[in-house]
Write a protein that holds these residues in place. Structure first.
Motif, short mmCIF file in Angstrom:
data_model
loop_
_atom_site.label_atom_id
_atom_site.label_comp_id
_atom_site.label_asym_id
_atom_site.label_seq_id
_atom_site.Cartn_x
_atom_site.Cartn_y
_atom_site.Cartn_z
N LYS A 1 -8.25 28.88 -6.64
CA LYS A 1 -9.17 29.39 -7.64
C LYS A 1 -9.77 28.24 -8.45
CE LYS A 1 -11.14 32.52 -10.28
NZ LYS A 1 -12.29 33.35 -9.79
N ALA A 2 -8.92 27.27 -8.80
CA ALA A 2 -9.40 26.11 -9.54
C ALA A 2 -10.38 25.29 -8.71
CB ALA A 2 -8.21 25.25 -9.97
N LEU A 3 -10.10 25.16 -7.41
CA LEU A 3 -11.00 24.42 -6.53
C LEU A 3 -12.35 25.11 -6.43
CD1 LEU A 3 -11.22 21.99 -4.59
CD2 LEU A 3 -10.43 23.50 -2.76
N ILE B 1 -19.69 13.81 -9.71
CA ILE B 1 -18.36 13.27 -10.04
C ILE B 1 -17.91 13.77 -11.40
CG2 ILE B 1 -17.11 11.15 -10.58
CD1 ILE B 1 -18.75 9.75 -8.44
N GLU B 2 -18.82 13.77 -12.37
CA GLU B 2 -18.48 14.24 -13.71
C GLU B 2 -18.13 15.72 -13.70
OE1 GLU B 2 -20.44 14.31 -18.23
OE2 GLU B 2 -21.48 13.35 -16.56
N ALA B 3 -18.88 16.52 -12.94
CA ALA B 3 -18.61 17.96 -12.89
C ALA B 3 -17.30 18.25 -12.17
CB ALA B 3 -19.76 18.68 -12.19
N LEU B 4 -16.97 17.46 -11.14
CA LEU B 4 -15.70 17.66 -10.43
C LEU B 4 -14.50 17.34 -11.32
CD1 LEU B 4 -16.56 16.13 -6.92
CD2 LEU B 4 -16.11 18.53 -7.43
N ILE C 1 -4.19 13.78 -6.20
CA ILE C 1 -4.57 13.16 -4.93
C ILE C 1 -5.65 13.99 -4.24
CG2 ILE C 1 -3.76 12.46 -2.65
CD1 ILE C 1 -2.81 10.73 -5.01
N VAL C 2 -5.50 15.30 -4.26
CA VAL C 2 -6.52 16.18 -3.66
C VAL C 2 -7.85 16.01 -4.38
CG1 VAL C 2 -7.16 18.57 -3.24
CG2 VAL C 2 -4.82 17.83 -2.82
N LEU C 3 -7.82 15.96 -5.70
CA LEU C 3 -9.06 15.77 -6.47
C LEU C 3 -9.71 14.43 -6.12
CD1 LEU C 3 -11.05 16.63 -8.65
CD2 LEU C 3 -9.49 15.65 -10.36
N PHE C 4 -8.90 13.40 -5.99
CA PHE C 4 -9.42 12.08 -5.60
C PHE C 4 -10.10 12.14 -4.23
CE2 PHE C 4 -8.46 8.33 -2.98
CZ PHE C 4 -9.25 7.38 -3.61
N LEU C 5 -9.47 12.80 -3.27
CA LEU C 5 -10.03 12.90 -1.93
C LEU C 5 -11.31 13.73 -1.93
CD1 LEU C 5 -6.77 13.40 0.17
CD2 LEU C 5 -8.14 11.32 -0.04
N VAL C 6 -11.34 14.80 -2.73
CA VAL C 6 -12.54 15.63 -2.81
C VAL C 6 -13.71 14.81 -3.36
CG1 VAL C 6 -13.59 17.57 -4.04
CG2 VAL C 6 -11.34 17.83 -3.00
#
Length: 313
Positions: free
Chosen positions: A87-89, A242-245, A290-295
């Motif tokens: 849901k967060a993704l 990047i800022e929005a992510l 780590i997932v956020l970094f990869l995204v």
């Protein structure tokens, strides 16, 4: 013979002098290099301690089990079945899809409009840029007051037209849009300013030649302005995405640390904060990081491949 010997001695002395000068020059150059490195070593150590080491340590934590420290993939296995994470993704990508195109579009329109103004350009630039340099926390709380159900400006405005007051941030259907509106409002000024810088780089002779050929404003925009703004557009799209992510502060201050109501506003960064500092599960939070970094990495590479084009003047 004596004249020849003196001439020979002069040559020898000159060679020695040149060697001494070269040696002295090397010494000075070495000293300058050492001074430069001495100034760089402190920020370099700071960067290693604040950026590189925590990043590497987060990778180690992500591949370990809570309480044991042994290598494990359990955190990433948990992500696959974590409904709140997905849901967060989804919400994070919704923030990107909603905010980035609108803020760039409005920023470009405002930049084009201000370029047409002959007087007080600095005043208009300042007015639109002020929200961007204002504290995100302060802006979020002001908007939160305007969203208030009983005393907020928006419900009072709707009341003038006889429209039923809305719950805004307490409505799962409206909360994400409300936060997106705040993000757009605060980022328009930055986009406007960078677009104006890009517009000033375009040679005026192009527009003069197009007018002679009979082109109208709309044609000049699509054939001259928009293509030559491509480097500016690429920069703004990449940085904006990047800022929005990494959306965090607006959600935390407007909807709370849990991303309510019913996780309707939670982003990956907010969920990572919740897991780390409210549930005290650092290893699982590291896996989310780590997932956020990869995204961010994958999305940025895709954008650079699709958007980056070269145009010749």
């Amino acid at each position: 013979m004596a004249h020849y010997n003196s001439f020979k001695d002069e040559i020898i002395l000159e060679k020695r002098g040149s060697k001494l000068r070269a040696h002295r020059q090397i010494t000075i150059q070495t000293r300058r290099t050492l001074v430069a490195y001495s100034f760089l070593i402190i920020p370099l150590l700071f960067f290693l301690a604040i950026r590189i080491y925590p990043t590497l340590y987060a990778f180690v934590m992500a591949f370990s089990e809570k309480g044991t420290g042994d290598f494990s993939l359990i955190n990433f296995e948990r992500l696959l079945t974590d409904t709140v994470f997905w849901k967060a993704l989804l919400n994070t990508f919704l923030y990107v899809i909603i905010t980035v195109p609108i803020q760039l579009g409005l920023g470009l329109l405002i930049a084009l409009a201000i370029e047409k103004v002959r007087r007080f350009k600095w005043l208009y630039r300042t007015i639109y840029f002020l929200p961007y340099i204002t504290s995100v926390v302060a802006v979020s709380w002001v908007w939160k007051l305007m969203y208030d159900k009983d005393y907020g400006f928006f419900n009072e405005f709707l009341g003038w037209f006889g429209i039923t007051p809305q719950t805004w941030l307490n409505d799962p259907k409206l909360a994400l849009l409300c936060i997106s509106a705040v993000m757009i409002w605060q980022s328009i000024g930055s986009s406007m300013l960078i677009f104006m810088a890009g517009l000033q780089v375009i040679p005026k002779s192009f527009y003069e030649a197009a007018k002679i050929d009979g082109s109208n404003s709309w044609s000049m925009f699509w054939k001259i302005t928009f293509p030559l703004l491509n480097p500016t557009l690429v920069f703004l799209v990449v940085t904006g995405v990047i800022e929005a992510l990494q959306t965090f502060t607006q959600v935390q201050n407007l909807a709370g640390s849990t991303g309510g109501p019913l996780n309707s506003t939670v982003s990956i960064a907010v969920y990572m904060y919740k897991v780390a500092f409210l549930e005290f599960n650092m290893v699982y939070a590291a896996a989310i990081a780590i997932v956020l970094f990869l995204v961010i990495l994958v999305v940025t590479i895709i954008q650079m491949k699709l958007l980056n084009k070269s145009y010749e003047y």
